[in-house]
Each structure stands twice: as structure tokens, then as C-alpha cells.
Design a protein around this motif. Structure first.
Motif, PDB file in Angstrom:
ATOM      1  N   SER A   1      -1.594   7.801   5.122  1.00 29.85           N
ATOM      2  CA  SER A   1      -1.341   7.687   3.691  1.00 29.85           C
ATOM      3  C   SER A   1      -1.703   9.003   3.008  1.00 29.85           C
ATOM      4  O   SER A   1      -2.484   9.790   3.555  1.00 29.85           O
ATOM      5  CB  SER A   1      -2.212   6.560   3.126  1.00 29.85           C
ATOM      6  OG  SER A   1      -2.101   6.488   1.725  1.00 29.85           O
TER       7      SER A   1
ATOM      8  N   ALA B   1      -5.980   3.661   0.530  1.00 24.85           N
ATOM      9  CA  ALA B   1      -4.803   2.907   0.983  1.00 24.85           C
ATOM     10  C   ALA B   1      -4.807   2.766   2.497  1.00 24.85           C
ATOM     11  O   ALA B   1      -4.473   1.704   3.030  1.00 24.85           O
ATOM     12  CB  ALA B   1      -3.519   3.587   0.514  1.00 24.85           C
TER      13      ALA B   1
ATOM     14  N   PHE C   1       0.835  -1.193   0.000  1.00 27.12           N
ATOM     15  CA  PHE C   1       0.000   0.000   0.000  1.00 27.12           C
ATOM     16  C   PHE C   1       0.878   1.253   0.000  1.00 27.12           C
ATOM     17  O   PHE C   1       1.992   1.228   0.501  1.00 27.12           O
ATOM     18  CB  PHE C   1      -0.907   0.025   1.248  1.00 27.12           C
ATOM     19  CG  PHE C   1      -1.738  -1.204   1.412  1.00 27.12           C
ATOM     20  CD1 PHE C   1      -2.910  -1.375   0.699  1.00 27.12           C
ATOM     21  CD2 PHE C   1      -1.329  -2.217   2.270  1.00 27.12           C
ATOM     22  CE1 PHE C   1      -3.678  -2.519   0.841  1.00 27.12           C
ATOM     23  CE2 PHE C   1      -2.091  -3.367   2.422  1.00 27.12           C
ATOM     24  CZ  PHE C   1      -3.265  -3.522   1.707  1.00 27.12           C
ATOM     25  N   GLU C   2       0.329   2.355  -0.509  1.00 24.93           N
ATOM     26  CA  GLU C   2       1.047   3.632  -0.504  1.00 24.93           C
ATOM     27  C   GLU C   2       0.841   4.285   0.874  1.00 24.93           C
ATOM     28  O   GLU C   2      -0.151   4.964   1.114  1.00 24.93           O
ATOM     29  CB  GLU C   2       0.522   4.549  -1.608  1.00 24.93           C
ATOM     30  CG  GLU C   2       1.284   5.843  -1.709  1.00 24.93           C
ATOM     31  CD  GLU C   2       0.687   6.812  -2.717  1.00 24.93           C
ATOM     32  OE1 GLU C   2       1.230   7.926  -2.821  1.00 24.93           O
ATOM     33  OE2 GLU C   2      -0.310   6.483  -3.379  1.00 24.93           O
TER      34      GLU C   2
ATOM     35  N   GLU D   1      -7.575   0.138   3.458  1.00 27.50           N
ATOM     36  CA  GLU D   1      -7.201  -1.223   3.059  1.00 27.50           C
ATOM     37  C   GLU D   1      -6.018  -1.744   3.868  1.00 27.50           C
ATOM     38  O   GLU D   1      -5.993  -2.910   4.263  1.00 27.50           O
ATOM     39  CB  GLU D   1      -6.908  -1.271   1.562  1.00 27.50           C
ATOM     40  CG  GLU D   1      -8.161  -1.083   0.727  1.00 27.50           C
ATOM     41  CD  GLU D   1      -7.894  -0.989  -0.764  1.00 27.50           C
ATOM     42  OE1 GLU D   1      -6.709  -1.016  -1.180  1.00 27.50           O
ATOM     43  OE2 GLU D   1      -8.877  -0.881  -1.528  1.00 27.50           O
TER      44      GLU D   1
END
Length: 149
Positions: free
Chosen positions: A108, A113, A81-82, A116
Motif C-alpha cells: 500500500s 492500510a 483498503f487503499e 489492516e
């Protein structure tokens, strides 16, 4: 250039206080590349069990192994993820009902992101971290091993 993430202290003795959570949130206000935070708080429920109501959970862990697992979960989340920041804290010792035993704080640039990653981290902890809980049940204070659902 990718950041190097070092193992961090995950375990705290007893419940995780609202003050600690608030200070964690406040410390991220200066990080202006963050657009979203997702916070997961695991709270102890007063479940009805045979023998009475749960009044707390006593957590133990294989700490060295658990710290390695948390590090792997953290690294997997950063690669999947970012993310800008990721903090995980889990209680050891007795945590009374109504108190917080797990605090996950994900930051994030974008909300999806963060959401999640938060869900991914919770599931990975539940499935892989060698942390054990004994529920304190009933007036006599009998301990029963907790079963994850």
C-alpha cells in the motif's frame, strides 16, 4: 480508473519456501508508489495433542470453490483498503512443523492500510475458505482433523 483484478493461482504444493517469499519481496522494489508492505506468514506449530506432538499438517481444499472465495476476499480487500498489490498463497499437501503454509503479502502507499488489510484477509480466510487440515500426531503418524481457534 479502477483496476480489474483477475483470479490468481493461490495454492502451492507443500510448504512455501523462504526463497519464494524473498523473491516476492524483491519483485516489488521497482514499484515506487508503494510505501509499506505487510507480510503474514502462517507457520506450523508443534502443538502437544492427545497421542503426541504435531509433526505436520496435511491440507486439502475444494480448490475451485476456494479459488472463488480467495478472489472475493481479494476484491473486498481492494475495495475496503487503499492497496497497491495483494498476494495470497496457501499450501496443499503435507507441511511439516516449522514450515510456512500461508503467505499473505499486502502492499500500500501507507502502512495503516497494509496492516489492516492483512488482518482482514487472514480472518476472512480462516472464516470462509474451504481449506481443511489434518494434523499428523505422534510417532505412529495418526491424522486428526485440525480445529481452528
Amino acid at each position: 480508473m479502477e483496476k480489474e483484478h483477475k483470479p490468481r493461482k493461490v495454492f502451492v504444493e507443500g510448504p512455501i519456501s523462504p526463497d519464494f517469499i524473498a523473491k516476492s519481496i524483491a519483485s516489488h522494489q521497482s514499484k515506487t508508489n508503494i510505501g509499506a508492505h505487510a507480510i503474514f506468514l502462517g507457520q506450523i506449530r508443534a502443538d502437544e495433542k492427545e497421542g503426541g506432538v504435531v509433526s505436520g499438517i496435511e491440507y486439502t481444499a475444494y480448490e475451485e470453490m476456494a479459488n472463488d472465495v480467495f478472489y472475493e476476499i481479494r476484491e473486498a480487500a481492494f475495495s475496503k483498503f487503499e492497496l497497491t498489490c495483494l498476494h495470497i498463497y496457501h499450501s496443499l499437501g503435507l507441511v511439516p512443523t516449522g514450515e510456512i503454509s500461508l503467505f499473505i503479502f499486502v502492499s500500500s502507499p501507507h502502512r495503516r492500510a497494509a496492516f489492516e488489510a492483512s488482518e482482514f484477509i487472514v480472518e476472512e480466510i480462516k472464516n470462509n475458505a474451504p481449506i481443511f487440515g489434518k494434523e499428523l500426531v505422534g510417532e505412529g503418524g495418526d491424522f486428526q482433523w485440525k480445529e481452528n481457534r
